[in-house]
Write an enzyme that holds these catalytic residues in place. Structure first.
Site, PDB file in Angstrom:
ATOM      1  N   GLY A  42      52.146  82.790  53.075  1.00 32.27           N
ATOM      2  CA  GLY A  42      51.294  83.579  52.184  1.00 32.27           C
ATOM      3  C   GLY A  42      51.683  85.042  52.202  1.00 32.27           C
ATOM      4  O   GLY A  42      52.056  85.590  53.249  1.00 32.27           O
ATOM      5  N   LEU A  45      47.135  89.858  50.565  1.00 33.77           N
ATOM      6  CA  LEU A  45      46.938  91.017  51.440  1.00 33.77           C
ATOM      7  C   LEU A  45      46.978  90.628  52.908  1.00 33.77           C
ATOM      8  O   LEU A  45      47.537  91.352  53.729  1.00 33.77           O
ATOM      9  CB  LEU A  45      45.628  91.711  51.088  1.00 33.77           C
ATOM     10  CG  LEU A  45      45.824  92.658  49.906  1.00 33.77           C
ATOM     11  CD1 LEU A  45      44.503  93.157  49.374  1.00 33.77           C
ATOM     12  CD2 LEU A  45      46.726  93.823  50.285  1.00 33.77           C
ATOM     13  N   SER A 286      33.877  93.328  37.672  1.00 37.91           N
ATOM     14  CA  SER A 286      33.703  93.794  39.048  1.00 37.91           C
ATOM     15  C   SER A 286      32.258  94.143  39.403  1.00 37.91           C
ATOM     16  O   SER A 286      31.509  94.684  38.595  1.00 37.91           O
ATOM     17  CB  SER A 286      34.563  95.039  39.253  1.00 37.91           C
ATOM     18  OG  SER A 286      34.213  95.647  40.465  1.00 37.91           O
ATOM     19  N   ARG A 339      25.411  89.374  46.411  1.00 35.96           N
ATOM     20  CA  ARG A 339      25.782  88.486  45.303  1.00 35.96           C
ATOM     21  C   ARG A 339      24.965  87.203  45.245  1.00 35.96           C
ATOM     22  O   ARG A 339      24.606  86.737  44.164  1.00 35.96           O
ATOM     23  CB  ARG A 339      27.259  88.116  45.442  1.00 35.96           C
ATOM     24  CG  ARG A 339      28.121  89.320  45.235  1.00 35.96           C
ATOM     25  CD  ARG A 339      29.554  89.033  45.579  1.00 35.96           C
ATOM     26  NE  ARG A 339      30.319  90.252  45.335  1.00 35.96           N
ATOM     27  CZ  ARG A 339      31.605  90.378  45.568  1.00 35.96           C
ATOM     28  NH1 ARG A 339      32.289  89.368  46.068  1.00 35.96           N
ATOM     29  NH2 ARG A 339      32.223  91.503  45.327  1.00 35.96           N
ATOM     30  N   GLU A 445      41.319  84.967  53.566  1.00 33.86           N
ATOM     31  CA  GLU A 445      40.287  84.109  52.982  1.00 33.86           C
ATOM     32  C   GLU A 445      40.369  82.669  53.478  1.00 33.86           C
ATOM     33  O   GLU A 445      39.385  81.935  53.433  1.00 33.86           O
ATOM     34  CB  GLU A 445      40.369  84.170  51.439  1.00 33.86           C
ATOM     35  CG  GLU A 445      39.180  83.503  50.777  1.00 33.86           C
ATOM     36  CD  GLU A 445      39.132  83.672  49.259  1.00 33.86           C
ATOM     37  OE1 GLU A 445      39.790  84.579  48.720  1.00 33.86           O
ATOM     38  OE2 GLU A 445      38.424  82.866  48.618  1.00 33.86           O
TER      39      GLU A 445
END
Ligand code: FAD
Length: 659
Positions: A42, A45, A286, A339, A445
């Site tokens: 990967g 980031l 966003s 969220r 993640e």
């Protein structure tokens, strides 16, 4: 009685212990000339920062990604920003406050010690990225600027317009390129990890596929790190890049790595609503927009009905008839609630019939008040590219004046609705980010580590870069210290041959089904099942139905799939079929976990467990643990293993965003 594991290092903030890890830096003094190889799968980031750091520390790194360049990893999609406790706004922020907000935001289901460490290194990330030249937004006076994200009452989010992920990845990519140039990182683009190879109980390599030639390649190393992102695309429609998949993680799970908290899936409140049955991708607006945008639906059901019928427009509804339901329900945080809370509130309004578009599944995000207060130029400076993106997709520009009522200008509002966005669950890792397979690490993640049941905005980039720049490069050395005396194993070992043979046979199996259905048609159906039965509101009965339907559809996949072409050369359909095979395993895992967790917390909302006001109702007495799952075979229920959570620094309480 479920098995119990622990995180190796006792939970609770452990800065003293953390210092010990730093002592291991001596191991990687380049003068030691250690010949230790690490595979990093990967280049998002997490992966790019880890590969660059490990290369810089003197390891030989093999770094793979499925895209044609590391710069095209999904991380570039990140728009809003990255958190750090710098307290540049002098608004009372601190490492402890970031730690506290993150634990609370995660609905008290994260491992406390990990989150403390994350908050501690958050400031270093900003310094590192500034040094790399990441062009963070700045105040007029030159200081780095901040904005606010959900779940926090301070401004701690650093950003680069609406392209923070891309700019951060360019920074990480420059460091990575430096190490490629120095010969410490060997980069393999358009390579996909298909399996992890275990020798004597340790991860010692991988089988990868050259996606252009179809050739299977063996790589061996002293340790393997996966940084392969989340599993949101199991739901078919999500804000994730189309290429995001969970094949590497699921293969590790099949080989014995525990999968933790799979039911914790984040549904983001501000996405452009689904607008037809032909869609394969959803677009995020966003969360930063909630700094200045106000979310509302009409107060009167007749207004909602008129909006749904298209006989009325949002800007025709005067102020007194608007229900700013987040501000009404959560006065302390208003539009900046986390969220999960904002998503559920939108669903509640739409379920009651107050949705504002033709499907009834949308709410307004309105900038009228902020444009009137600050002027369009300021708003464009903050969100210009997001407004343009919205216009490109919907043909509506949120900065256009649409109406004037009693001298007040009303601008065209955005329409938004919750959608699958991020997965808090992932491969289980201990405090050192090592999975339950020795020598196999998971970062970013694809691990479960820091966000509990709900991730706060701007904290995925923080976690990915913390893992890659500041945690894994040190903690992996505790494992490698012992590996220093171990030779790297040969790829001629029977374990490699056997793993390669299985991957090859699996490709043949998929190609030889020769049924009638395309990968996408089955994937879409799986997505519908997931959204309907394993989505925003779950019930025991619905989850059981979902599991049954998934098993039936998996049979259809196994018997009626059509994959054109051959395994030689480029075959995107074959690659997608492999990903879909793993989305089935993942989808079922999400449902098993959701069914076993008889409580509501964060992104996991079981309708049977809610308060009178419709808030998530946790059950700390019975579910205060990380739920880890051990693979037991295809179609067989996995085994639940529990890691009890222990909180020392924070008092576990009911989340409150009202006052
Ligand atoms: C639209 C959007 C906006 C977002 N905005 C923000 C934000 O503002 N702030 C924030 O903090 N977070 C944000 N996020 C979340 C954040 O972007 C991601 O969680 C984060 O970038 C994930 O980084 P990663 O390195 O773990 O994985 P990814 O960036 O997904 O990278 C995965 C890497 O693994 C590689 N890979 C995958 N499978 C294989 C395989 N089998 N073999 C070889 N390579 C493989 C891929 O090629 C890629 O290089 C956003 C997410 C989305 C979708």
């Amino acid at each position: 009685m479920a098995k119990v594991i622990d995180s190796k290092i006792p939970a609770g903030p452990v800065p003293e212990k953390w210092k010990e890890y730093k002592a291991h830096q001596r191991l990687v003094n380049p003068k030691n000339k250690l010949k230790l190889d690490v595979i990093v799968v990967g280049t998002g980031l997490a992966g790019a920062s880890a590969a660059a750091s490990l290369g810089e520390m003197g390891f030989n790194v093999i770094n793979l990604c499925i895209q044609d360049s590391p710069r095209r990893a999904h991380s570039i999609a990140a728009q809003g920003g990255i958190n750090a406790a710098k307290c540049y706004q002098n608004d009372g922020d601190s490492v402890y406050r970031l730690f506290y907000d993150t634990v609370k935001g995660g609905d008290y289901r994260a491992r406390e010690a990990n989150v403390y460490r994350l908050a501690e290194v958050s400031n270093n990330i900003i310094d590192q990225c500034v040094a790399q030249g990441v062009p963070f937004a700045r105040e007029y006076g030159g200081m780095l600027a901040n904005r606010s994200f959900g779940g926090a009452q301070v401004s701690r989010t650093f950003y680069a317009k609406g392209q923070t992920g891309q700019q951060l990845l360019l920074g990480a990519y420059s460091s990575l390129s430096c190490q490629v140039n120095a010969g410490k990182v060997k980069l393999y683009t358009r390579y996909e990890m298909e399996d992890v190879v275990i020798v004597d109980g340790r991860a010692r390599g991988i089988i990868a596929k050259d996606l252009c030639t179809g050739k299977l390649v063996r790589f061996s190393a002293n340790a393997v790190v996966i940084a392969t992102g989340g599993y949101g695309n199991a739901y078919f429609l999500s804000t994730n890049a189309m290429g995001c998949n969970c094949t590497a993680a699921v293969q590790c799970y099949r080989k014995g790595a525990y999968f933790a908290n799979p039911s914790y899936v984040q549904i983001h409140p501000t996405c452009i609503p689904v607008h037809g049955d032909k869609q394969s991708k959803l677009t995020l607006m966003s969360e930063s927009l909630r700094n200045d945008g106000r979310i509302w639906v009409p107060k009167k059901i007749e207004d909602a009905k008129a909006l749904q019928a298209g006989t009325k427009q949002g800007w025709e509804i005067p102020e007194e008839d608007r229900d700013y339901y987040l501000e009404r329900r959560y006065p302390a945080f208003g539009n900046l609630v986390p969220r999960d809370v904002a998503s559920r509130a939108a669903k509640e309004r739409c379920d009651k019939g107050f949705g504002v578009n033709n499907t009834g599944l949308a709410v307004f995000l309105d900038f009228s008040e902020s444009i009137n207060r600050l002027g369009i130029d300021v708003i464009m400076q903050r969100y210009g590219n997001l407004f343009e993106m919205y216009e490109e997709i919907t043909d509506v520009f949120p900065g256009d004046v649409a109406n004037e009522i009693n001298g007040v200008k009303y601008y065209k509002p955005m329409m938004i609705y919750p959608a699958i966005h991020y997965t808090m669950g992932g491969i289980w890792v201990d405090y050192e980010l090592q999975t339950s397979i020795p020598g196999l690490f998971a970062i970013g993640e694809c691990n479960f580590s820091d966000h509990g049941a709900n991730r706060l905005g701007a904290s995925a980039l923080m976690q990915g870069l913390a893992d890659g720049y500041f945690v894994l490069p040190y903690t992996i050395q505790n494992y490698l210290a012992d590996q220093a005396v171990w030779p790297k194993v040969s790829t001629d070992l029977p374990e490699f041959a056997e793993a390669e043979k299985k991957v090859d046979a699996e490709q043949d199996r998929l190609l030889n089904i020769k049924g009638k259905r395309s990968v996408d048609s089955i994937h879409k159906e799986l997505g519908h099942i997931m959204w309907e039965y394993v989505g925003m509101g779950r019930t025991a009965e619905g989850l059981k139905t979902g599991l049954k339907k998934m098993a039936e559809l998996e049979k259809e996949f196994d018997n009626n799939l059509f994959v054109p072409g051959t395994k030689e050369g480029l075959n995107i359909e074959l690659d997608k079929a492999i990903h879909l095979r793993d989305f089935f395993t993942m989808g079922q895992l999400v449902a098993f976990d959701a069914l076993s967790r008889n409580e509501s917390c964060g992104g996991h909302f079981r309708e049977e467990y809610q308060t009178e006001e419709g808030e998530a109702k946790r059950d700390d007495e019975n579910y205060f643990y990380v739920g880890c799952w051990e693979y037991k075979g295809k179609g067989v229920e996995p085994e639940l293993i529990k890691e009890p959570l222990e909180y020392e620094a924070i008092k576990v309480q009911t989340r409150n965003y009202k006052n």
